[in-house]
Design an enzyme around this catalytic site. Structure first.
Site, PDB file in Angstrom:
ATOM      1  CG  HIS A  84      53.966 -34.227 107.643  1.00  0.00           C
ATOM      2  ND1 HIS A  84      54.138 -35.091 106.592  1.00  0.00           N
ATOM      3  CD2 HIS A  84      54.660 -33.110 107.328  1.00  0.00           C
ATOM      4  CE1 HIS A  84      54.886 -34.504 105.666  1.00  0.00           C
ATOM      5  NE2 HIS A  84      55.217 -33.302 106.095  1.00  0.00           N
ATOM      6  N   GLY A 126      49.102 -31.377 111.577  1.00  0.00           N
ATOM      7  CA  GLY A 126      49.957 -32.010 112.578  1.00  0.00           C
ATOM      8  C   GLY A 126      49.895 -33.523 112.542  1.00  0.00           C
ATOM      9  CD  GLU A 127      45.822 -35.942 114.005  1.00  0.00           C
ATOM     10  OE1 GLU A 127      45.289 -36.956 113.548  1.00  0.00           O
ATOM     11  OE2 GLU A 127      45.296 -35.273 114.918  1.00  0.00           O
ATOM     12  CG  MET A 128      47.564 -38.961 108.430  1.00  0.00           C
ATOM     13  SD  MET A 128      46.011 -39.867 108.225  1.00  0.00           S
ATOM     14  CE  MET A 128      46.428 -40.906 106.820  1.00  0.00           C
TER      15      MET A 128
END
Lengths: 333, 333
Positions: A84, A126-128
C-alpha cells in the site's frame, strides 16, 4: 514416525507391488507432484474470485494476485514486494504454487497453514493495509458474494474464517504436475537430457537435496541461511527467531520451494540473487562449502529448469460489482 | 453522409428485407453488440500476454490490466488511477471493454485508435513510467516473446509498432454481447421488465440518447461536461482543448461508453459520481436541465443495468519468464 516418513514408507511398500518406474521414483529424494482433485468446485471458484479481488485492500488496488501473480509463477518477480502506498516490503514474495506442501507459511513460518496465511497480508499495514472487519464490510455489501458464501457454507454469514478458508481452498489447487523432471521420475528416461541428469546427480551428491527434497523440492524445514560462511545482506529480516524468540533461530528461514524456480526469480528472502546461476553459486559456498565450477553450475541450473510444471490453467474470474452500499476504496488517504 | 449514418441507413435497408425483430432493432438509437470474430488468434494471444505483463512498466508491477482490470469491467473502479510510485492519476480510467467502438481514445481523444493509445501509458511518467525503448529491451531479451513475434509477423524484429498492434488486437476482442438489452433489441421482448423498459423510454425521451447512442451507447462524440449549468470539480483536467488548443473545447470530453456501466463505477472523468443514481441525477441537471424524480432516476438506472453483457472469458495467460539478460525492474528508483 513423521508424516513424510509414513508417506515414503507407503510408497516403498506399494512399490514392491508395482512396476519398475514407480519403484524407481520411490528411491529418489524428490517425489512427483500429482494433479489436484477438486472436491468442492464452488468453494474453489469463490476463493479464486477473492484471490483476485483488490477490494480486500484499503486502496482497492492490491489483490493476492498482485504479489502472487499466477501469470508469473505465483510471485511478483521483484526483490521485495510493493505494498500500500508503494511501500517497499521487507521480504521476497514466496510463490503460492505448491505452497500447500510447505511445512508452514511465510519465510519465518509464522502461519501454520494457508488459511492462517491468507489473513495476514489483508491486515498488514505494509501490504494490503486493510482490516479484516473492513474487508468483511465490503464483501457483505455485495449480494453476489453473500449468495456464493451461502451456497458454499449453507449460511449467508460472511466471516474472516470463511474468507480465508475459501482462499486457501483455491490456493490448494495451485499445484504444478507434469514437469519434465516428474516425467523422468515416473519412468520416462528420455524426459531429461544428459546435462540435466548430470545436474540432478550433482544436486544430490553435493548435498543440495539435504534441504531441497520432497515433492516441492523444499518447503519442508527451516534452515540457517549461511551455514559455512555468513550471508551478507542489507536486509534486516532475521527469520524464524521473530516467531520463536530464540537466538538460535536467527537467520533461519523456511527452505524455499524449487518447483518452477525458473519462474520465481529473483531468489532468497531478500531477492538479492537475480539469476539461478548466482543462487546456485551462493548456496554452494555458504551452505555446503562448495565452489561449483561454471560447468557444474550450468548443469545444476539445467536440472532446476526441468522442475517447471504445468502452470495452473483457469478462466480469469469476473468479480461481482460493488453496490451503492459498498464502502469505497481509499487509495490516497 | 457520416459513417454512422451509412451504417444506420444500411441497417434500415437490410431491415426491409429482414424479420420483425431485426426491423425493430433498426429503429432504435442503440444497436446490439455482435460477438467478435477472431481472425488472427496468434496475434490476439500475444497481445493478451502483453496486456497482462507488468514488465512493460519501470516497476515491473503495473500492467495494462492493473487499471483496465478485466475482472472488473475493464476498469480499476477507482476515482482516478494509481501510477508508478503510487502517483495519483489525473483522470478516471475508462473501460477497455468495447473501446474499439470509440471515435478516439482517452477522455480527450488524443489517440486516434487503440494502437496509438496502447503506447501512451507505457511511457507516461505518471503511469507505467517506462520508455518504449526500455520496454522493447525487456521483450527482446525473452526468447519466447521473440518467437511469438516471429510467428505473428514473420520477423523476429520486435518494435513498438508491433507491440501496440498486438495489444490493440487483443483489446478489439473485448466486446460484450448478449446483454439483456441486446436480447430485447433483437426481439426478445421478455428480456426487459416493465421498469427497465420505462427506463429506456425515459432515457430516449429525456435526451440522454442524444449523446449515448450507437452500439457502445456512447464513445462516438465529444461533448461539453456542463451544458445547462457548469460542472463543479476540483479536477484540473480540461479535456479536448488540451488536444485541439481551442478554448471552445474546454471541458469537452469523449462521451463515455455506457455498456457495462454497472461495472465501471465510479463515473465521470474525475470519478466523482460514486453511484449510477448520482451520475444520472448530475447528467440530467447539467446536460439536459432536467430534475429526475427518484422514481424516474431508478427507472433509468434499472435500464442502464441491462447493458451489462457477457464479459470476456479467457484463460489467464502464462507469461514467458525473463532470462539472465533481461533488464531488471526498478520499482524503488
Amino acid at each position: 514416525m513423521k508424516r513424510n516418513d509414513i508417506v515414503i514408507a507407503s510408497i516403498v511398500a506399494l512399490a514392491t507391488l508395482g512396476n519398475y518406474s514407480f519403484a524407481a521414483a520411490s528411491k529418489e529424494p524428490i517425489q512427483p507432484i500429482e494433479p489436484v482433485r477438486i472436491t468442492n468446485p464452488a468453494m474453489v471458484e469463490l476463493g479464486k474470485k477473492l484471490f483476485f479481488d483488490p477490494r480486500l485492500s484499503k486502496s482497492g488496488f492490491i489483490s493476492c494476485n498482485s504479489c502472487h501473480n499466477l501469470s508469473m509463477g505465483g510471485t511478483d518477480n521483484l526483490k521485495t514486494s510493493i505494498g500500500h502506498n508503494w511501500q517497499q516490503g521487507p521480504i521476497n514474495a514466496p510463490t503460492v504454487l505448491n505452497s500447500s506442501m510447505n511445512v508452514a507459511q511465510f519465510w519465518d513460518g509464522r502461519a501454520g497453514d494457508l488459511q492462517e496465511q491468507a489473513g495476514g497480508p489483508i491486515a498488514n499495514p505494509g501490504e494490503m493495509a486493510f482490516t479484516h472487519e473492513l474487508a468483511l464490510d465490503v464483501l457483505r455489501s455485495i449480494p453476489q458474494y453473500v449468495a456464493e458464501f451461502k451456497n458454499v457454507f449453507g449460511s449467508d454469514k460472511v466471516d474472516i474464517d470463511k474468507v480465508t478458508k475459501v482462499i486457501a481452498a483455491f490456493e490448494e489447487t495451485l499445484v504444478t504436475p507434469n514437469s519434465r523432471f516428474d516425467k523422468w521420475l515416473k519412468g520416462d528416461k528420455q524426459a531429461l537430457n544428459e546435462t540435466e541428469l548430470a545436474g540432478y546427480n550433482l544436486f544430490k551428491e553435493s548435498g543440495c537435496v539435504g534441504c531441497h527434497n520432497g515433492p516441492a523440492v523444499g518447503g519442508a524445514s527451516f534452515q540457517k541461511m549461511g551455514v559455512v560462511e555468513p550471508y551478507k545482506t542489507t536486509s534486516k529480516v532475521e527469520g524464524r527467531s521473530a516467531v520463536t524468540g530464540k537466538d538460535a533461530d536467527r537467520f533461519n528461514f523456511k527452505v524455499p520451494i524449487l518447483r518452477n524456480v525458473e519462474l520465481t526469480y529473483p531468489y532468497f528472502h531478500d531477492g538479492e540473487a537475480a539469476t539461478l546461476k548466482q543462487a546456485v553459486d551462493t548456496m554452494g559456498r555458504l551452505q555446503l562449502g562448495k565452489e561449483f565450477t561454471d560447468e557444474e553450475n550450468a548443469k545444476i541450473v539445467a536440472f532446476l529448469k526441468t522442475l517447471t510444471g504445468d502452470q495452473p490453467s483457469f478462466t480469469m474470474p469476473i468479480l461481482p460489482p460493488s453496490t451503492d452500499k459498498t464502502p469505497q476504496p481509499k487509495p490516497f488517504d
